[in-house]
Design a protein around this motif. Structure first.
Motif, PDB file in Angstrom:
ATOM      1  N   THR A  22       0.796  -1.219   0.000  1.00  0.00           N
ATOM      2  CA  THR A  22       0.000   0.000   0.000  1.00  0.00           C
ATOM      3  C   THR A  22       0.830   1.273   0.000  1.00  0.00           C
ATOM      4  O   THR A  22       0.374   2.299  -0.456  1.00  0.00           O
ATOM      5  CB  THR A  22      -0.937   0.037   1.215  1.00  0.00           C
ATOM      6  OG1 THR A  22      -0.147  -0.069   2.401  1.00  0.00           O
ATOM      7  CG2 THR A  22      -1.943  -1.093   1.168  1.00  0.00           C
ATOM      8  N   THR A  23       2.025   1.233   0.539  1.00  0.00           N
ATOM      9  CA  THR A  23       2.847   2.440   0.586  1.00  0.00           C
ATOM     10  C   THR A  23       3.928   2.366  -0.476  1.00  0.00           C
ATOM     11  O   THR A  23       4.322   1.273  -0.893  1.00  0.00           O
ATOM     12  CB  THR A  23       3.518   2.613   1.959  1.00  0.00           C
ATOM     13  OG1 THR A  23       4.447   1.548   2.160  1.00  0.00           O
ATOM     14  CG2 THR A  23       2.498   2.619   3.082  1.00  0.00           C
ATOM     15  N   CYS A  72      11.276   5.793  -1.100  1.00  0.00           N
ATOM     16  CA  CYS A  72      11.125   6.907  -0.147  1.00  0.00           C
ATOM     17  C   CYS A  72      11.689   8.197  -0.727  1.00  0.00           C
ATOM     18  O   CYS A  72      11.104   9.263  -0.566  1.00  0.00           O
ATOM     19  CB  CYS A  72      11.832   6.589   1.171  1.00  0.00           C
ATOM     20  SG  CYS A  72      10.871   5.509   2.230  1.00  0.00           S
ATOM     21  N   CYS A  78       9.676   9.147   3.576  1.00  0.00           N
ATOM     22  CA  CYS A  78       8.595   8.263   4.004  1.00  0.00           C
ATOM     23  C   CYS A  78       7.787   8.834   5.154  1.00  0.00           C
ATOM     24  O   CYS A  78       6.717   8.355   5.454  1.00  0.00           O
ATOM     25  CB  CYS A  78       9.157   6.891   4.392  1.00  0.00           C
ATOM     26  SG  CYS A  78       9.587   5.925   2.947  1.00  0.00           S
ATOM     27  N   GLN A  79       8.286   9.838   5.826  1.00  0.00           N
ATOM     28  CA  GLN A  79       7.543  10.479   6.891  1.00  0.00           C
ATOM     29  C   GLN A  79       7.585  11.985   6.669  1.00  0.00           C
ATOM     30  O   GLN A  79       8.403  12.486   5.906  1.00  0.00           O
ATOM     31  CB  GLN A  79       8.135  10.132   8.250  1.00  0.00           C
ATOM     32  CG  GLN A  79       8.003   8.671   8.588  1.00  0.00           C
ATOM     33  CD  GLN A  79       8.428   8.377  10.014  1.00  0.00           C
ATOM     34  OE1 GLN A  79       8.968   9.213  10.705  1.00  0.00           O
ATOM     35  NE2 GLN A  79       8.183   7.163  10.445  1.00  0.00           N
ATOM     36  N   TRP A 100      -1.894  14.833   8.810  1.00  0.00           N
ATOM     37  CA  TRP A 100      -1.587  14.540   7.417  1.00  0.00           C
ATOM     38  C   TRP A 100      -0.911  15.750   6.779  1.00  0.00           C
ATOM     39  O   TRP A 100      -0.929  16.846   7.313  1.00  0.00           O
ATOM     40  CB  TRP A 100      -2.837  14.150   6.644  1.00  0.00           C
ATOM     41  CG  TRP A 100      -3.899  15.220   6.585  1.00  0.00           C
ATOM     42  CD1 TRP A 100      -4.851  15.485   7.515  1.00  0.00           C
ATOM     43  CD2 TRP A 100      -4.092  16.174   5.533  1.00  0.00           C
ATOM     44  NE1 TRP A 100      -5.633  16.541   7.113  1.00  0.00           N
ATOM     45  CE2 TRP A 100      -5.188  16.989   5.898  1.00  0.00           C
ATOM     46  CE3 TRP A 100      -3.453  16.417   4.321  1.00  0.00           C
ATOM     47  CZ2 TRP A 100      -5.651  18.025   5.087  1.00  0.00           C
ATOM     48  CZ3 TRP A 100      -3.926  17.450   3.523  1.00  0.00           C
ATOM     49  CH2 TRP A 100      -5.002  18.232   3.903  1.00  0.00           C
ATOM     50  N   TYR A 110      -0.715  12.450   2.418  1.00  0.00           N
ATOM     51  CA  TYR A 110      -0.163  11.319   3.162  1.00  0.00           C
ATOM     52  C   TYR A 110      -0.378  11.551   4.647  1.00  0.00           C
ATOM     53  O   TYR A 110      -0.391  12.684   5.112  1.00  0.00           O
ATOM     54  CB  TYR A 110       1.341  11.173   2.895  1.00  0.00           C
ATOM     55  CG  TYR A 110       1.661  10.891   1.457  1.00  0.00           C
ATOM     56  CD1 TYR A 110       1.705   9.598   0.991  1.00  0.00           C
ATOM     57  CD2 TYR A 110       1.898  11.925   0.562  1.00  0.00           C
ATOM     58  CE1 TYR A 110       1.987   9.324  -0.340  1.00  0.00           C
ATOM     59  CE2 TYR A 110       2.178  11.674  -0.760  1.00  0.00           C
ATOM     60  CZ  TYR A 110       2.216  10.369  -1.211  1.00  0.00           C
ATOM     61  OH  TYR A 110       2.482  10.099  -2.522  1.00  0.00           O
ATOM     62  N   TRP A 111      -0.528  10.469   5.386  1.00  0.00           N
ATOM     63  CA  TRP A 111      -0.537  10.571   6.833  1.00  0.00           C
ATOM     64  C   TRP A 111       0.865  10.931   7.282  1.00  0.00           C
ATOM     65  O   TRP A 111       1.824  10.762   6.543  1.00  0.00           O
ATOM     66  CB  TRP A 111      -1.004   9.262   7.460  1.00  0.00           C
ATOM     67  CG  TRP A 111      -2.422   8.920   7.109  1.00  0.00           C
ATOM     68  CD1 TRP A 111      -2.849   7.895   6.335  1.00  0.00           C
ATOM     69  CD2 TRP A 111      -3.600   9.619   7.515  1.00  0.00           C
ATOM     70  NE1 TRP A 111      -4.216   7.910   6.218  1.00  0.00           N
ATOM     71  CE2 TRP A 111      -4.705   8.954   6.947  1.00  0.00           C
ATOM     72  CE3 TRP A 111      -3.830  10.739   8.305  1.00  0.00           C
ATOM     73  CZ2 TRP A 111      -6.019   9.382   7.142  1.00  0.00           C
ATOM     74  CZ3 TRP A 111      -5.140  11.161   8.506  1.00  0.00           C
ATOM     75  CH2 TRP A 111      -6.211  10.480   7.927  1.00  0.00           C
ATOM     76  N   ASN A 113       3.011   9.494   8.998  1.00  0.00           N
ATOM     77  CA  ASN A 113       4.009   8.420   8.915  1.00  0.00           C
ATOM     78  C   ASN A 113       4.330   8.012   7.479  1.00  0.00           C
ATOM     79  O   ASN A 113       5.113   7.098   7.260  1.00  0.00           O
ATOM     80  CB  ASN A 113       3.545   7.195   9.704  1.00  0.00           C
ATOM     81  CG  ASN A 113       2.314   6.545   9.108  1.00  0.00           C
ATOM     82  OD1 ASN A 113       1.746   7.022   8.133  1.00  0.00           O
ATOM     83  ND2 ASN A 113       1.896   5.455   9.704  1.00  0.00           N
ATOM     84  N   GLU A 115       2.067   6.964   5.073  1.00  0.00           N
ATOM     85  CA  GLU A 115       1.056   6.130   4.416  1.00  0.00           C
ATOM     86  C   GLU A 115       0.171   7.011   3.544  1.00  0.00           C
ATOM     87  O   GLU A 115      -0.178   8.124   3.930  1.00  0.00           O
ATOM     88  CB  GLU A 115       0.175   5.427   5.453  1.00  0.00           C
ATOM     89  CG  GLU A 115       0.892   4.397   6.283  1.00  0.00           C
ATOM     90  CD  GLU A 115      -0.019   3.813   7.358  1.00  0.00           C
ATOM     91  OE1 GLU A 115      -1.228   4.135   7.388  1.00  0.00           O
ATOM     92  OE2 GLU A 115       0.493   3.044   8.175  1.00  0.00           O
ATOM     93  N   PRO A 116      -0.214   6.526   2.354  1.00  0.00           N
ATOM     94  CA  PRO A 116      -1.081   7.329   1.484  1.00  0.00           C
ATOM     95  C   PRO A 116      -2.431   7.623   2.147  1.00  0.00           C
ATOM     96  O   PRO A 116      -2.994   6.775   2.819  1.00  0.00           O
ATOM     97  CB  PRO A 116      -1.281   6.446   0.257  1.00  0.00           C
ATOM     98  CG  PRO A 116      -0.157   5.483   0.282  1.00  0.00           C
ATOM     99  CD  PRO A 116       0.187   5.274   1.718  1.00  0.00           C
ATOM    100  N   ARG A 117      -2.918   8.827   1.954  1.00  0.00           N
ATOM    101  CA  ARG A 117      -4.223   9.246   2.459  1.00  0.00           C
ATOM    102  C   ARG A 117      -5.186   9.426   1.302  1.00  0.00           C
ATOM    103  O   ARG A 117      -6.260   8.855   1.282  1.00  0.00           O
ATOM    104  CB  ARG A 117      -4.085  10.539   3.261  1.00  0.00           C
ATOM    105  CG  ARG A 117      -5.364  11.067   3.842  1.00  0.00           C
ATOM    106  CD  ARG A 117      -5.092  12.299   4.726  1.00  0.00           C
ATOM    107  NE  ARG A 117      -6.327  12.889   5.188  1.00  0.00           N
ATOM    108  CZ  ARG A 117      -6.933  13.908   4.598  1.00  0.00           C
ATOM    109  NH1 ARG A 117      -6.420  14.469   3.521  1.00  0.00           N
ATOM    110  NH2 ARG A 117      -8.065  14.383   5.085  1.00  0.00           N
TER     111      ARG A 117
END
Length: 123
Positions: A22-23, A72, A78-79, A100, A110-111, A113, A115-117
């Motif tokens: 997912t990421t 990344c 990535c974050q 986000w 993205y959140w 961390n 992760e895609p939002r």
């Protein structure tokens, strides 16, 4: 014959995992693992005294690390990083109780961390 089928099945697992990731980092890691496993198996068989499994294992680990790192970097990290010019400030989502940010280059969100939002539809 069974050995070839076993090796082929083992090498296909990272490719299947790529479809479920997912990421961007997870997809990059799975793709890197697949490419590394195939390359390591070939090199291990040709150079390593006929040990394709050992070469595949080493190649998969190295490929996963490299693939995740590259993904990344392409995403801009990535974050959330306030020093990254591609990242917006952090916004708070009360419904999900999470922070986000927006990637200014792609418009995706993205959140915190990584992760895609949300994704912006491609044209």
């Amino acid at each position: 014959m069974f050995r070839k089928v076993l090796v082929a099945a083992t090498l296909s697992v990272p490719l299947i995992a790529t479809a479920c990731a997912t990421t961007p980092a997870a997809r990059g890691g799975a793709t890197g693992a697949a490419v590394g496993a195939v390359g390591g198996a070939v090199i291990g068989n040709q150079v390593g005294s006929g040990h394709p499994r050992t070469g595949a294992a080493i190649g998969a680990v190295g490929g996963a690390i490299a693939g995740a790192a590259i993904a990344c970097q392409q995403q801009g990290g990535c974050q959330h990083n306030p020093n990254n010019p591609r990242h917006s400030q952090l916004y708070y989502d009360q419904h999900n109780d999470r922070y986000w940010y927006e990637d200014h280059q792609t418009g995706n969100t993205y959140w915190q961390n990584g992760e895609p939002r949300t994704r912006v539809p491609r044209r």
